[in-house]
Design a protein around this motif. Structure first.
Motif, PDB file in Angstrom:
ATOM      1  N   ASP A  42     -45.852  -8.520   1.617  1.00 37.97           N
ATOM      2  CA  ASP A  42     -45.441  -8.706   3.008  1.00 37.97           C
ATOM      3  C   ASP A  42     -45.760  -7.486   3.862  1.00 37.97           C
ATOM      4  OD1 ASP A  42     -43.617  -6.928   1.968  1.00 37.97           O
ATOM      5  OD2 ASP A  42     -41.860  -7.895   2.857  1.00 37.97           O
ATOM      6  N   LYS A  43     -46.516  -6.556   3.293  1.00 42.55           N
ATOM      7  CA  LYS A  43     -46.874  -5.342   4.018  1.00 42.55           C
ATOM      8  C   LYS A  43     -48.175  -5.543   4.816  1.00 42.55           C
ATOM      9  CE  LYS A  43     -43.553  -2.677   2.345  1.00 42.55           C
ATOM     10  NZ  LYS A  43     -42.531  -2.047   3.198  1.00 42.55           N
ATOM     11  N   ILE A  44     -48.198  -4.980   6.005  1.00 40.52           N
ATOM     12  CA  ILE A  44     -49.404  -5.016   6.813  1.00 40.52           C
ATOM     13  C   ILE A  44     -49.771  -3.593   7.228  1.00 40.52           C
ATOM     14  CG2 ILE A  44     -49.022  -7.330   7.730  1.00 40.52           C
ATOM     15  CD1 ILE A  44     -47.968  -5.995  10.314  1.00 40.52           C
ATOM     16  N   GLU A  45     -51.038  -3.403   7.535  1.00 37.27           N
ATOM     17  CA  GLU A  45     -51.500  -2.098   7.989  1.00 37.27           C
ATOM     18  C   GLU A  45     -51.812  -2.190   9.482  1.00 37.27           C
ATOM     19  OE1 GLU A  45     -54.425   0.747   5.828  1.00 37.27           O
ATOM     20  OE2 GLU A  45     -55.642  -0.275   7.366  1.00 37.27           O
ATOM     21  N   VAL A  46     -51.109  -1.376  10.265  1.00 37.41           N
ATOM     22  CA  VAL A  46     -51.310  -1.347  11.712  1.00 37.41           C
ATOM     23  C   VAL A  46     -52.039  -0.054  12.067  1.00 37.41           C
ATOM     24  CG1 VAL A  46     -50.217  -1.410  13.978  1.00 37.41           C
ATOM     25  CG2 VAL A  46     -49.169  -2.635  12.065  1.00 37.41           C
TER      26      VAL A  46
END
Length: 424
Positions: free
Chosen positions: A401-405
């Motif tokens: 559920d991790k995203i890279e912004v």
């Protein structure tokens, strides 16, 4: 916004205009479309940027007590003949006119005449004054030199405001009020302008200032004092009384420390006095019950010119390829984040759509690059083409559920959940 619905394809930039790289990129990527010399259509992103600029203008002028109106841009020639400016504008080829069996009509290059006609019916007593009306609307000038794309169009949106006062002292206060508003407007947009001493020229009146952006793309040369932050248009030096004028109106006694720099004009303000009131019989009833002339000021910002200047300032350069896109300031960027997804992967495509819908629900404007059969690398390049401040990449490296912004301005990356990003 979903990119697949815009018809946007991948574009390889080539032969970028060295003088105006920003607008050259907009043209090559179809974000603006040229219909003829000085005539342009806007794609979604630059149109929304323009509307955000207009929103800043409206909110700021309202804050300073100005009142928004909207007047027709197609006007009968009679009001221009009443002011004595019809022959001048027609003879020099600036004004576009059309003749019909109902008379001759003009496409307005500016709005003093129409606004005075409008105000005269409403501001009949000193009790109605002071007031400053403004509008944002299209103006038309048959520019012979359309160099600079949006910087010098034949058809262009403009903010024009007009103040009406009872005397010169009151006019000066209204002038200073709008001057402060203009400085705040440009600061909010993200453009550092210099108000400089200017000549009123054909507009007439006593005092004027131009709002200049330091830029090598500008057509104007000014004298600028870095220590005081004051500048003046070199045209002022052509006046026989320039020394007296600078001292009395601006407190400038010595210009030896002023250096010549190149700038771009984005706005102009004038103290007109009673010139137009005299020509067009603009009067109100004063406290003694007698008729008196309005003291007027006029104030303008070129909206499309400001948009073009902003894009030119926001150009980013790749060390290898040169100008390759933009990073728009958050204050005017219509979309804050662009989701770059590997749509061929069903799982990644679903996650990207879920992120997009969640951001939309929370009121965070986002672009979903849902185009298929385009590589992640090409989509990242297109993110810069559109000028989006932040980017979320949903590709092979994304897990759980991790995203890279990524902050496109600084390159800083942050790993977080969608909820954490929304809270931020």
């Amino acid at each position: 916004m979903k990119l697949s619905q815009t018809g946007m394809g991948t574009t390889k930039l080539s032969n970028i205009d060295e003088m105006y790289p920003g607008q050259s990129i907009l043209l090559q990527t179809g974000q603006i479309v040229q219909y003829g010399a000085g005539l342009f259509g806007y794609g979604t992103i630059p149109l929304l940027v323009r509307r955000n600029i207009e929103k800043i203008i409206v909110e700021t002028l309202n804050k300073y007590g100005c009142i928004e109106v909207l007047l027709p841009t197609l006007q009968p020639d009679t009001i221009w003949k009443n002011s004595g400016r019809y022959e001048h504008y027609v003879n020099d080829g600036t004004m576009l006119i059309t003749e019909s069996n109902k008379g001759t009509f003009c496409l307005a290059p500016t709005g003093e005449e129409a606004m005075l006609e409008f105000a005269r019916e409403k501001l009949k007593s000193y009790k109605n004054l002071p007031v400053t009306y403004y509008q944002i609307g299209e103006k038309y000038r048959n520019e012979i030199r359309t160099r600079g794309y949006l910087l010098r169009g034949k058809s262009f949106p403009m903010l024009d405001a007009y103040s009406f006062d009872i005397d010169e002292e009151s006019m000066a206060k209204s002038y200073e009020n709008v001057r402060k508003a203009f400085l705040e407007i440009f600061e909010k947009i993200g453009l550092k302008v210099i108000p400089i001493v200017a000549d009123n020229g054909a507009m007439g009146g006593k005092k004027s200032e131009e709002f200049m952006l330091i830029s090598n793309q500008g057509e104007d040369k000014i004298l600028y004092n870095e220590e005081t932050g004051m500048g003046l248009n070199t045209e002022i030096l052509e006046r026989e009384d320039y020394k007296t004028y600078l001292k009395e109106e601006y407190g400038i006694e010595d210009i030896t420390n002023f250096k010549e720099i190149r700038t771009m004009e984005l706005g102009h303000i004038f103290q007109l006095g009673t010139r137009y009131s005299e020509m067009m019989n603009g009067k109100y009833t004063n406290q003694e019950g007698k008729e008196s002339l309005y003291y007027m000021g006029c104030y303008g910002i070129g909206v499309s010119r400001t948009l073009a200047a902003l894009y030119e300032q926001c150009v980013i350069n790749d060390p290898k390829w040169g100008p390759c896109g933009f990073i728009l300031p958050e204050s005017v960027a219509p979309f804050k984040v662009q989701i770059v997804a590997k749509m061929e992967n069903e799982e990644k495509a679903k996650l990207a759509n879920d992120i997009y819908e969640k951001l939309q629900k929370e009121g965070i404007e986002a672009i979903l690059d849902d185009r298929e059969n385009i590589t992640i690398g090409a989509k990242i390049k297109d993110c810069k083409i559109l000028g989006t401040p932040y980017m979320i990449v949903v590709g092979d490296k994304q897990e759980g559920d991790k995203i890279e912004v990524e902050n496109n301005a600084t390159g800083e990356k942050k790993i977080c959940t969608v909820d954490e990003y929304i809270n931020k």
